[in-house]
Design a protein around this motif. Structure first.
Motif, PDB file in Angstrom:
ATOM      1  N   ALA A  92      43.732  32.061  42.241  1.00 20.68           N
ATOM      2  CA  ALA A  92      42.340  31.701  41.992  1.00 20.68           C
ATOM      3  C   ALA A  92      41.569  33.023  42.041  1.00 20.68           C
ATOM      4  CB  ALA A  92      41.834  30.744  43.050  1.00 20.68           C
ATOM      5  N   VAL A  93      40.737  33.255  41.032  1.00 20.36           N
ATOM      6  CA  VAL A  93      40.076  34.554  40.910  1.00 20.36           C
ATOM      7  C   VAL A  93      38.571  34.370  40.825  1.00 20.36           C
ATOM      8  CG1 VAL A  93      39.928  36.658  39.515  1.00 20.36           C
ATOM      9  CG2 VAL A  93      42.100  35.429  39.678  1.00 20.36           C
ATOM     10  N   VAL A  94      37.845  35.176  41.590  1.00 18.80           N
ATOM     11  CA  VAL A  94      36.383  35.139  41.535  1.00 18.80           C
ATOM     12  C   VAL A  94      35.938  36.183  40.512  1.00 18.80           C
ATOM     13  CG1 VAL A  94      34.243  35.468  42.817  1.00 18.80           C
ATOM     14  CG2 VAL A  94      36.251  34.506  43.962  1.00 18.80           C
ATOM     15  N   THR A  95      35.223  35.719  39.489  1.00 22.24           N
ATOM     16  CA  THR A  95      34.746  36.659  38.465  1.00 22.24           C
ATOM     17  C   THR A  95      33.235  36.865  38.559  1.00 22.24           C
ATOM     18  OG1 THR A  95      34.515  34.819  36.930  1.00 22.24           O
ATOM     19  CG2 THR A  95      36.577  36.087  36.817  1.00 22.24           C
ATOM     20  N   HIS A  96      32.556  35.897  39.158  1.00 24.43           N
ATOM     21  CA  HIS A  96      31.105  36.006  39.285  1.00 24.43           C
ATOM     22  C   HIS A  96      30.698  35.852  40.743  1.00 24.43           C
ATOM     23  CE1 HIS A  96      31.500  35.179  35.025  1.00 24.43           C
ATOM     24  NE2 HIS A  96      30.236  35.584  34.860  1.00 24.43           N
ATOM     25  N   ALA A  97      29.732  36.618  41.150  1.00 30.86           N
ATOM     26  CA  ALA A  97      29.177  36.473  42.498  1.00 30.86           C
ATOM     27  C   ALA A  97      27.784  37.075  42.500  1.00 30.86           C
ATOM     28  CB  ALA A  97      30.062  37.158  43.531  1.00 30.86           C
ATOM     29  N   GLY A  98      26.934  36.525  43.319  1.00 30.20           N
ATOM     30  CA  GLY A  98      25.571  37.047  43.396  1.00 30.20           C
ATOM     31  C   GLY A  98      24.847  36.979  42.063  1.00 30.20           C
ATOM     32  N   GLY A  99      25.245  36.004  41.236  1.00 32.96           N
ATOM     33  CA  GLY A  99      24.567  35.820  39.956  1.00 32.96           C
ATOM     34  C   GLY A  99      24.980  36.811  38.884  1.00 32.96           C
ATOM     35  N   GLU A 100      26.004  37.604  39.136  1.00 31.72           N
ATOM     36  CA  GLU A 100      26.435  38.592  38.132  1.00 31.72           C
ATOM     37  C   GLU A 100      27.944  38.559  37.958  1.00 31.72           C
ATOM     38  OE1 GLU A 100      25.119  42.608  38.966  1.00 31.72           O
ATOM     39  OE2 GLU A 100      23.193  41.803  39.681  1.00 31.72           O
ATOM     40  N   GLU A 101      28.377  39.064  36.822  1.00 32.05           N
ATOM     41  CA  GLU A 101      29.802  39.201  36.605  1.00 32.05           C
ATOM     42  C   GLU A 101      30.272  40.418  37.397  1.00 32.05           C
ATOM     43  OE1 GLU A 101      31.082  39.042  32.567  1.00 32.05           O
ATOM     44  OE2 GLU A 101      33.163  39.496  33.113  1.00 32.05           O
ATOM     45  N   LEU A 102      31.362  40.273  38.117  1.00 32.34           N
ATOM     46  CA  LEU A 102      31.857  41.378  38.947  1.00 32.34           C
ATOM     47  C   LEU A 102      32.553  42.434  38.092  1.00 32.34           C
ATOM     48  CD1 LEU A 102      33.410  39.302  41.877  1.00 32.34           C
ATOM     49  CD2 LEU A 102      31.233  40.544  41.890  1.00 32.34           C
ATOM     50  N   GLU A 103      32.413  43.672  38.499  1.00 32.64           N
ATOM     51  CA  GLU A 103      33.070  44.762  37.780  1.00 32.64           C
ATOM     52  C   GLU A 103      34.589  44.596  37.854  1.00 32.64           C
ATOM     53  OE1 GLU A 103      32.256  49.221  38.478  1.00 32.64           O
ATOM     54  OE2 GLU A 103      30.314  48.174  38.351  1.00 32.64           O
ATOM     55  N   GLU A 104      35.041  44.314  39.075  1.00 35.66           N
ATOM     56  CA  GLU A 104      36.464  44.027  39.236  1.00 35.66           C
ATOM     57  C   GLU A 104      36.623  42.628  39.806  1.00 35.66           C
ATOM     58  OE1 GLU A 104      38.796  46.603  41.808  1.00 35.66           O
ATOM     59  OE2 GLU A 104      40.590  45.405  41.417  1.00 35.66           O
ATOM     60  N   PRO A 105      37.384  41.771  39.123  1.00 30.45           N
ATOM     61  CA  PRO A 105      37.573  40.420  39.665  1.00 30.45           C
ATOM     62  C   PRO A 105      38.255  40.468  41.033  1.00 30.45           C
ATOM     63  CG  PRO A 105      38.593  40.658  37.484  1.00 30.45           C
ATOM     64  CD  PRO A 105      38.143  42.011  37.904  1.00 30.45           C
ATOM     65  N   LEU A 106      37.978  39.463  41.840  1.00 27.89           N
ATOM     66  CA  LEU A 106      38.562  39.393  43.180  1.00 27.89           C
ATOM     67  C   LEU A 106      39.506  38.208  43.266  1.00 27.89           C
ATOM     68  CD1 LEU A 106      35.272  39.897  45.225  1.00 27.89           C
ATOM     69  CD2 LEU A 106      36.991  41.633  44.639  1.00 27.89           C
ATOM     70  N   ALA A 107      40.713  38.485  43.697  1.00 27.43           N
ATOM     71  CA  ALA A 107      41.649  37.391  43.915  1.00 27.43           C
ATOM     72  C   ALA A 107      41.353  36.786  45.276  1.00 27.43           C
ATOM     73  CB  ALA A 107      43.078  37.904  43.882  1.00 27.43           C
ATOM     74  N   ILE A 108      41.446  35.483  45.351  1.00 22.46           N
ATOM     75  CA  ILE A 108      41.420  34.837  46.666  1.00 22.46           C
ATOM     76  C   ILE A 108      42.852  34.900  47.160  1.00 22.46           C
ATOM     77  CG2 ILE A 108      40.961  32.725  47.933  1.00 22.46           C
ATOM     78  CD1 ILE A 108      38.851  32.076  45.861  1.00 22.46           C
ATOM     79  N   ARG A 109      43.029  35.477  48.357  1.00 20.98           N
ATOM     80  CA  ARG A 109      44.385  35.800  48.808  1.00 20.98           C
ATOM     81  C   ARG A 109      45.370  34.624  48.674  1.00 20.98           C
ATOM     82  NH1 ARG A 109      42.115  36.148  54.835  1.00 20.98           N
ATOM     83  NH2 ARG A 109      41.647  33.951  55.024  1.00 20.98           N
ATOM     84  N   PRO A 110      46.509  34.917  48.021  1.00 24.13           N
ATOM     85  CA  PRO A 110      47.597  33.944  48.042  1.00 24.13           C
ATOM     86  C   PRO A 110      48.520  34.265  49.224  1.00 24.13           C
ATOM     87  CG  PRO A 110      48.056  35.620  46.375  1.00 24.13           C
ATOM     88  CD  PRO A 110      46.772  36.030  47.074  1.00 24.13           C
ATOM     89  N   THR A 111      48.366  35.473  49.765  1.00 22.23           N
ATOM     90  CA  THR A 111      49.127  36.044  50.868  1.00 22.23           C
ATOM     91  C   THR A 111      48.538  37.456  51.015  1.00 22.23           C
ATOM     92  OG1 THR A 111      51.329  36.677  51.660  1.00 22.23           O
ATOM     93  CG2 THR A 111      50.971  36.822  49.288  1.00 22.23           C
ATOM     94  N   SER A 112      48.800  38.143  52.120  1.00 20.47           N
ATOM     95  CA  SER A 112      48.015  39.370  52.374  1.00 20.47           C
ATOM     96  C   SER A 112      48.780  40.686  52.396  1.00 20.47           C
ATOM     97  CB  SER A 112      47.248  39.204  53.687  1.00 20.47           C
ATOM     98  OG  SER A 112      46.432  38.065  53.641  1.00 20.47           O
ATOM     99  N   GLU A 113      50.010  40.712  51.885  1.00 20.50           N
ATOM    100  CA  GLU A 113      50.777  41.971  51.909  1.00 20.50           C
ATOM    101  C   GLU A 113      49.989  43.138  51.344  1.00 20.50           C
ATOM    102  OE1 GLU A 113      52.125  39.115  51.293  1.00 20.50           O
ATOM    103  OE2 GLU A 113      53.845  39.037  52.635  1.00 20.50           O
ATOM    104  N   THR A 114      49.279  42.891  50.228  1.00 24.96           N
ATOM    105  CA  THR A 114      48.644  44.013  49.521  1.00 24.96           C
ATOM    106  C   THR A 114      47.471  44.599  50.301  1.00 24.96           C
ATOM    107  OG1 THR A 114      47.279  42.465  48.272  1.00 24.96           O
ATOM    108  CG2 THR A 114      49.338  43.170  47.242  1.00 24.96           C
ATOM    109  N   ILE A 115      46.623  43.743  50.820  1.00 24.68           N
ATOM    110  CA  ILE A 115      45.441  44.286  51.516  1.00 24.68           C
ATOM    111  C   ILE A 115      45.854  44.920  52.847  1.00 24.68           C
ATOM    112  CG2 ILE A 115      44.738  42.107  52.632  1.00 24.68           C
ATOM    113  CD1 ILE A 115      41.807  43.110  51.820  1.00 24.68           C
TER     114      ILE A 115
END
Ligand code: ZN
Length: 477
Positions: A92-115
């Motif tokens: 699931a990916v967040v593409t918009h926040a704060g009323g604007e399109e995000l420069e880089e989409p944010l993934a909602i963590r499926p697991t946290s190895e990367t972060i």
């Protein structure tokens, strides 16, 4: 008077029985967004007991809890090739926040190895910073097409452990140690006779060198992967440049592991122990271990409730989780059914004649009733709860054994996986494994760690077997 309608019988429709029990016992309910559930207080209390027990075990093995954010930059997930490939379809990916399109989409963590890998690349400098032994209790999101409460939901609760080590050997030991913790929990707290071992290459975690797992058998003969512990080698260390200066002054990549157990385990507990009357909960994690049902008329109400209260205090004083059902609006018969449905291990029935005689009736959720003196009843319960646990585990072990067959030809294999586990030789070729799944709906669940060494030929294709032992195949949740 309201009557408790029982769940659909298991023999009629096991899958419907499972859904009925979850609703009727008030463990969870469906939420407005498809694939999400609301965990109700009784279900959450069960999860809390799982959590509390495991958390203590993690801390006893040197781990500390931390918390990392829900949002992960998409670019992080793309850094480990197998990882992104494995998880992309469920993101699931967040593409918009704060009323604007995000420069880089944010993934909602499926697991946290990367972060966590990214943060470690900042925190780890030298061998003195190792090992890192972290755990977090959190929610993750994996967009599932076919969902089922606790077993497969788009958002679920779990814990994810993450560790970094200076040597391969240490990381592999950690991988095994944590699987051992899960097995200990499963057997000694949840009364689940699990089979520990390794996943095949096809079934391993996306990004792992290898995955270890424990598999349990449900009452319909299907398998449930109940926890996994992954040896990640240096895959994430290379992707996130997690390096350290070793004692020999050389710069090296760390070795990492990750391991997780989710609220799927609740599904496993429900489907391993439950029966046509409802849940049967393992006493060590049951939200209520003993329920007292006072039986009275208006004139005996006070005396009976007073006796119930004394007993409840005694039980609580011994550290037991006890509940007195003093709801006036329900009959005793209704209450008996209700607590049976909710799987409470023991019920104490206390009526006016019992109070006069100084006795009570103790009923076990596994069957059987006996009249016992009130004096000493509380003190007798801890031992009975232990015996209840042992009996649950024994029943589940017996069931698993009866439904597990060693098979050497494909026709018998198909029969075996239709009703339980098949122990079969396999060539290890992922294409052959895929064909088995297409032809029989069964997958390779686990290469059992403690299976005897045996040689043979693949049950499907006849090529020499890999692994040097039989593999457990089953249809799985
Ligand atoms: Zn084969």
């Amino acid at each position: 008077m309201a009557k408790v309608k029982g769940p659909t019988p298991q023999s009629e429709d096991f899958s419907q029985w499972y859904l009925d029990v979850i609703q009727m016992a008030e463990l969870a309910d469906y939420a407005p967004v498809r694939g999400t559930i609301v965990v109700r207080p009784y279900g959450y209390a069960l999860w809390e007991n799982v959590q509390r027990t495991l958390d203590g075990m993690f801390k006893a093995t040197g781990h500390q809890n931390a918390y990392f954010p829900l949002f992960i930059p998409m670019s992080f997930l793309q850094k480990e090739a197998e990882h992104v490939e494995g998880f992309s379809p469920e993101l699931a990916v967040v593409t918009h926040a704060g009323g604007e399109e995000l420069e880089e989409p944010l993934a909602i963590r499926p697991t946290s190895e990367t972060i966590i890998g990214y943060m470690w690349s900042k925190w780890i400098r030298s061998w003195r910073d190792l090992p890192q032994l972290l755990n977090q209790w959190n929610n993750v999101v994996r967009w599932e097409m076919r969902t089922r409460p606790f077993l497969r939901t788009s958002e679920f609760l779990w814990q994810e452990g993450h560790t970094a080590h200076a040597t391969r050997e240490e990381a592999e030991q950690e991988t095994a140690r944590m699987l051992g913790v899960y097995v200990d929990f499963a057997k000694n707290h949840a009364a689940l006779p699990v089979i520990p071992g390794r996943k095949t290459e096809r079934e391993k975690f996306a990004g792992a060198v290898y995955t270890t797992t424990m598999e349990a058998m449900m009452k319909d003969g299907r398998a449930l992967q109940s926890a996994t512990s992954h040896f990640l080698g240096q895959n994430f260390a290379r992707a996130f440049e997690i390096t350290f200066q070793d004692k020999d002054l050389k710069e090296k990549y760390v070795w990492t592991t990750s391991w997780g157990l989710s609220w799927r385990i609740l599904g496993g507990i429900i489907m391993t122990h439950g029966d046509d009357r409802g849940l049967v909960l393992p006493p060590r994690i049951a939200p209520i271990q003993v329920v007292i049902v006072p039986i009275y008329r208006a004139e005996s109400r006070e005396a009976v409730l007073a006796a119930a209260d004394r007993l409840a205090r005694e039980l609580a004083g011994l550290g037991l989780r006890v509940h007195t059902d003093d709801r006036d609006q329900y009959t005793p018969g209704f209450k008996f059914h209700d607590w049976e449905l909710k799987g409470v291990p023991f019920r104490v029935e206390l009526g006016p004649r019992d109070v006069e005689a100084g006795t009570a009736v103790l009923a076990s959720r596994l069957g059987g009733k006996e009249t016992l003196p009130l004096a000493g009843l509380a003190q007798a319960l801890p031992e009975r709860l232990d015996a209840f646990h042992d009996e649950l585990l024994r029943r589940a072990e017996r069931f698993q054994k009866e439904r597990t067959r060693a098979v050497d030809d494909y026709r018998t294999f198909k029969e075996a996986v239709a009703e339980g586990f098949a122990l079969a030789f396999h060539c290890g070729d992922p294409a052959c494994e895929k064909a088995i799944q297409e032809e029989t709906k069964a997958t390779a669940r686990v290469v059992p760690a403690d299976a005897p060494a045996e040689e043979g030929v693949c049950v499907r294709c006849g090529r020499p077997a890999a692994y040097g032992r039989r593999v457990v195949f089953a249809r799985a949740y």
